[in-house]
Motif scaffolding. Structure first.
Motif, PDB file in Angstrom:
ATOM      1  N   LEU A 175     -34.002  15.301  -6.639  1.00 14.12           N
ATOM      2  CA  LEU A 175     -34.158  15.462  -8.085  1.00 14.12           C
ATOM      3  C   LEU A 175     -33.717  16.851  -8.532  1.00 14.12           C
ATOM      4  O   LEU A 175     -33.096  17.004  -9.595  1.00 14.12           O
ATOM      5  CB  LEU A 175     -35.615  15.215  -8.485  1.00 14.12           C
ATOM      6  N   ILE A 176     -34.033  17.867  -7.745  1.00 15.54           N
ATOM      7  CA  ILE A 176     -33.586  19.223  -8.078  1.00 15.54           C
ATOM      8  C   ILE A 176     -32.054  19.284  -8.075  1.00 15.54           C
ATOM      9  O   ILE A 176     -31.429  19.828  -8.996  1.00 15.54           O
ATOM     10  CB  ILE A 176     -34.171  20.249  -7.091  1.00 15.54           C
ATOM     11  N   GLY A 177     -31.445  18.706  -7.040  1.00 16.77           N
ATOM     12  CA  GLY A 177     -29.980  18.681  -6.977  1.00 16.77           C
ATOM     13  C   GLY A 177     -29.376  17.897  -8.114  1.00 16.77           C
ATOM     14  O   GLY A 177     -28.332  18.295  -8.679  1.00 16.77           O
ATOM     15  N   TRP A 178     -30.018  16.793  -8.494  1.00 16.59           N
ATOM     16  CA  TRP A 178     -29.534  15.971  -9.603  1.00 16.59           C
ATOM     17  C   TRP A 178     -29.593  16.752 -10.915  1.00 16.59           C
ATOM     18  O   TRP A 178     -28.662  16.711 -11.716  1.00 16.59           O
ATOM     19  CB  TRP A 178     -30.384  14.702  -9.674  1.00 16.59           C
ATOM     20  N   TYR A 179     -30.673  17.489 -11.121  1.00 22.13           N
ATOM     21  CA  TYR A 179     -30.798  18.311 -12.329  1.00 22.13           C
ATOM     22  C   TYR A 179     -29.655  19.322 -12.398  1.00 22.13           C
ATOM     23  O   TYR A 179     -29.013  19.485 -13.443  1.00 22.13           O
ATOM     24  CB  TYR A 179     -32.133  19.035 -12.343  1.00 22.13           C
ATOM     25  N   ILE A 180     -29.417  19.980 -11.285  1.00 24.24           N
ATOM     26  CA  ILE A 180     -28.376  21.026 -11.269  1.00 24.24           C
ATOM     27  C   ILE A 180     -27.004  20.436 -11.537  1.00 24.24           C
ATOM     28  O   ILE A 180     -26.227  20.955 -12.349  1.00 24.24           O
ATOM     29  CB  ILE A 180     -28.411  21.780  -9.924  1.00 24.24           C
ATOM     30  N   THR A 181     -26.696  19.340 -10.867  1.00 33.12           N
ATOM     31  CA  THR A 181     -25.362  18.756 -11.037  1.00 33.12           C
ATOM     32  C   THR A 181     -25.179  18.115 -12.409  1.00 33.12           C
ATOM     33  O   THR A 181     -24.058  18.038 -12.925  1.00 33.12           O
ATOM     34  CB  THR A 181     -25.095  17.702  -9.952  1.00 33.12           C
ATOM     35  N   THR A 182     -26.280  17.681 -13.018  1.00 32.47           N
ATOM     36  CA  THR A 182     -26.196  17.022 -14.318  1.00 32.47           C
ATOM     37  C   THR A 182     -26.117  18.015 -15.470  1.00 32.47           C
ATOM     38  O   THR A 182     -25.343  17.841 -16.410  1.00 32.47           O
ATOM     39  CB  THR A 182     -27.409  16.098 -14.539  1.00 32.47           C
ATOM     40  N   HIS A 183     -26.915  19.054 -15.399  1.00 30.49           N
ATOM     41  CA  HIS A 183     -27.075  19.946 -16.540  1.00 30.49           C
ATOM     42  C   HIS A 183     -26.386  21.298 -16.373  1.00 30.49           C
ATOM     43  O   HIS A 183     -26.304  22.064 -17.336  1.00 30.49           O
ATOM     44  CB  HIS A 183     -28.558  20.186 -16.821  1.00 30.49           C
ATOM     45  N   VAL A 184     -25.957  21.606 -15.173  1.00 33.78           N
ATOM     46  CA  VAL A 184     -25.380  22.925 -14.922  1.00 33.78           C
ATOM     47  C   VAL A 184     -24.007  22.746 -14.300  1.00 33.78           C
ATOM     48  O   VAL A 184     -23.863  22.111 -13.256  1.00 33.78           O
ATOM     49  CB  VAL A 184     -26.280  23.747 -13.963  1.00 33.78           C
ATOM     50  N   GLY A 185     -23.015  23.315 -14.931  1.00 32.99           N
ATOM     51  CA  GLY A 185     -21.664  23.164 -14.403  1.00 32.99           C
ATOM     52  C   GLY A 185     -20.821  24.396 -14.651  1.00 32.99           C
ATOM     53  O   GLY A 185     -21.132  25.229 -15.511  1.00 32.99           O
ATOM     54  N   GLY A 186     -19.732  24.537 -13.909  1.00 33.57           N
ATOM     55  CA  GLY A 186     -18.813  25.655 -14.088  1.00 33.57           C
ATOM     56  C   GLY A 186     -19.493  27.000 -13.914  1.00 33.57           C
ATOM     57  O   GLY A 186     -20.280  27.219 -12.991  1.00 33.57           O
ATOM     58  N   ARG A 187     -19.203  27.926 -14.824  1.00 28.11           N
ATOM     59  CA  ARG A 187     -19.784  29.267 -14.761  1.00 28.11           C
ATOM     60  C   ARG A 187     -21.313  29.227 -14.908  1.00 28.11           C
ATOM     61  O   ARG A 187     -21.998  30.143 -14.473  1.00 28.11           O
ATOM     62  CB  ARG A 187     -19.183  30.140 -15.861  1.00 28.11           C
TER      63      ARG A 187
END
Length: 596
Positions: A387-399
């Protein structure tokens, strides 16, 4: 859909700060100061443990509180710091000195700076998330900030160390502040805005952090690694380099002229001392279990450090010792995670999917041979990491991924550095949570990401995970209860609750009963000398009991006191008119001499 506005978020923060303060004030002074806190108290007053700078007081047959409290100099403060804490933490002791001068020497007052810094950590985590993850949007960043602060508010580690009069809460706050300033500097560099005052603030925080605890350098190591990854501005490198050089120059003054000059000698001595114990008497030395720093021994000691960092895995080190059961739990957790990953985007999955995760998790409960509920929690740790990884990949990208990279560095590098130092020193004595506790604020943020993403799962996946996390919440509530009851050894250092401060109560009894002509007698306890250079003073007997009682006696009192060669455990008031001996307190050997 309910949304969290900025105003609502601030109101929520206020409620969390009130909760944090209440949790940290509760039973704050119920139990007496233990050995490290005794050191804290004496060092803050410029008094060397065992009287190295009080020869003129204790070398005489009789002494008084007025003589004990004679004015102390900066040299006394430095000497006390050297002999009581290897020259570590002068910034903390300076802050504490000012605080105690204002508010007195009670146990609550002694611990209050730890309470304040611990509450400030909760506030700063909220500010940190709102500032550095604002790209998430108002609704999402407010949710993440409040959840992160809520986790920090109830985190057992933070609550426990707020009850300890040591530097830890202060260092956790300072290093989080330093990281906040560091990211602000990088942000201003990107936006081409002036940042001179931020460099000054960052430099001051660096100096204060290192002079609060030397191991805070691991946090600044993470800053350096992050800069190597992402900073491509030559002028910024020069400015940060100049800040580091000036900061190190100021810190070096303590190592050249202050108490830090004995630090490396003492650290080297301790490394040899504990290595020798690890090789010759690892289990019965009186210092706890100290093992040789082999890779397997280090790994075993590292497991509870990493598991206790994360609230969802707190306390699971014990079940990981059972290899078959723990592998089974992790395997079932992996199966559940694969099912979630494959079917979470599907609005109407096959019928079997609705109960699949629940069935997989409960299967383990039926076949685990020990601690089924704890192993159930372990199995859920796998989908929670997902779930932590999913949050990061979903909401946080690029810079925008960069702050997350820094969170991950700060979550793991301090502990990895600690393990590396243990390997170099040849023993496992220093592998303990508080020495890498700088990671906790950032882990709170990662856990908050996982909890947020849990709310985005379909109910048939979220319900069983939530139920298991509630089981873990019961464990955490029990742990908090044990901390408040002084029977959580990994946090309070005691399995059996201490009594109230016997030195304070003895001082109150002496003030009440003493009359001119009386003599206060202190026990004559033989000292154990570990280091001739650091521990040896003029006195072959321990003066600590007398020192700690005198801390609580009036500074101008003329009470006649004496170290009695015939006493081993009792503080006695001998009446001058009758010769009657009144027992003020009986330490009963080591029973009430906490941690000595």
């Amino acid at each position: 859909m309910f949304t969290i506005s900025n105003r609502t978020a601030l109101l929520g923060l206020g409620a969390l700060l009130a909760l944090s303060l209440a949790l940290r004030l509760y039973r704050l002074d119920t139990y007496a100061i233990y050995f490290d806190e005794k050191s804290t108290l004496l060092i803050s007053q410029g008094v060397c443990l065992e009287g190295f700078n009080q020869k003129d007081v204790f070398a005489k047959p009789y002494f008084t509180p007025a003589e004990f409290w004679k004015p102390k100099t900066v040299h006394d403060f430095i000497e006390a710091n050297i002999r009581g804490d290897i020259g570590n933490s002068p910034a903390y002791y300076a802050v504490l000195k000012v605080w105690l001068n204002l508010f007195g020497l009670s146990d609550a007052s002694l611990r209050m700076p730890s309470v304040i810094f611990s509450v400030l950590i909760v506030a700063l985590i909220f500010v940190f998330v709102r500032r550095h993850f604002r790209f998430l949007g108002e609704q999402r960043v407010n949710t993440l900030a409040l959840t992160s602060a809520a986790i920090a508010a109830v985190e057992p580690f933070f609550v426990a160390y707020s009850h300890i009069a040591r530097n830890y809460s202060m260092t956790f706050f300072l290093t989080l502040l330093a990281t906040h300033l560091f990211l602000l500097i990088l942000e201003r560099i990107t936006d081409c805005r002036p940042v001179a005052w931020l460099y000054v603030a960052y430099g001051i925080t660096f100096v204060a952090s290192v002079l609060s605890h030397y191991l805070t350098v691991t946090v600044f190591l993470c800053h350096g690694l992050y800069a190597l990854l992402y900073l491509r501005n030559a002028r910024a490198w020069v400015a940060l380099g100049a800040t580091a050089v000036i900061g190190l120059g100021l810190v070096s003054l303590w190592f050249i002229f202050g108490g830090g000059k004995y630090t490396f000698f003492t650290l080297n001595y301790q490394a040899n001392f504990y290595r020798n114990i690890a090789l010759t008497n690892p289990y019965n030395s009186g210092f706890g279990t100290i093992l040789p720093a082999t890779i397997p021994n280090i790994a075993v000691r590292a497991v509870p450090i990493f598991t206790d960092l994360f609230m969802p895995t707190n306390g699971l080190a014990g079940v990981l010792a059972g290899l078959r059961n723990s592998l089974l739990a992790l395997g079932l957790g992996t199966v559940a995670t694969v099912i979630i990953h494959l079917y979470r985007p599907v609005t109407k999955p096959p019928v079997w999917v609705y109960g699949a995760v629940t069935l997989v998790l409960l299967t383990g409960v039926l076949i685990y041979t020990v601690l089924p509920l704890r192993l159930l929690v372990l199995s859920v740790s796998v989908p929670f990491v997902y779930l932590i990884g999913w949050y990061i990949t979903t909401h946080v990208g690029g810079r925008q991924q960069r702050p997350v990279v820094l969170l991950l560095l700060l979550a793991f590098v301090p502990t990895l550095f600690l393990l590396f130092m243990a390997w170099r020193s040849g023993h496992t004595f220093g592998i303990t949570q508080r020495y890498s506790g700088f990671s906790f604020p950032y882990v709170c943020m990662l856990v908050a990401m996982g909890l947020h993403q849990l709310t985005q799962l379909r109910w048939w996946f979220a319900a069983p995970i939530t139920a298991v996390l509630l089981i873990q919440a019961v464990h955490l509530l029990t742990l908090l209860g044990d901390i408040y009851a002084d029977r959580a050894p990994k946090y309070t250092y005691f399995a059996e609750p201490r009594i109230a401060n016997p030195y304070w109560s003895s001082a109150q009894q002496i003030k009440k009963l003493y009359a001119p002509g009386d003599t206060v007698l202190y026990p004559n306890k033989t000292r154990i000398i570990h280091s001739e250079k650091m521990d040896r003073t003029y006195s072959p007997v321990s003066l600590l009991d007398a020192q700690l009682v005198n801390v609580y006696l009036p500074k101008d009192a003329q009470y006649v006191q004496h170290i009695d060669a015939n006493e081993r455990d009792r503080i006695i008031l001998k009446k001058g008119d009758t010769g009657q001996k009144i027992v003020i307190f009986d330490f009963k050997g080591r029973t009430y001499r906490y941690g000595e």
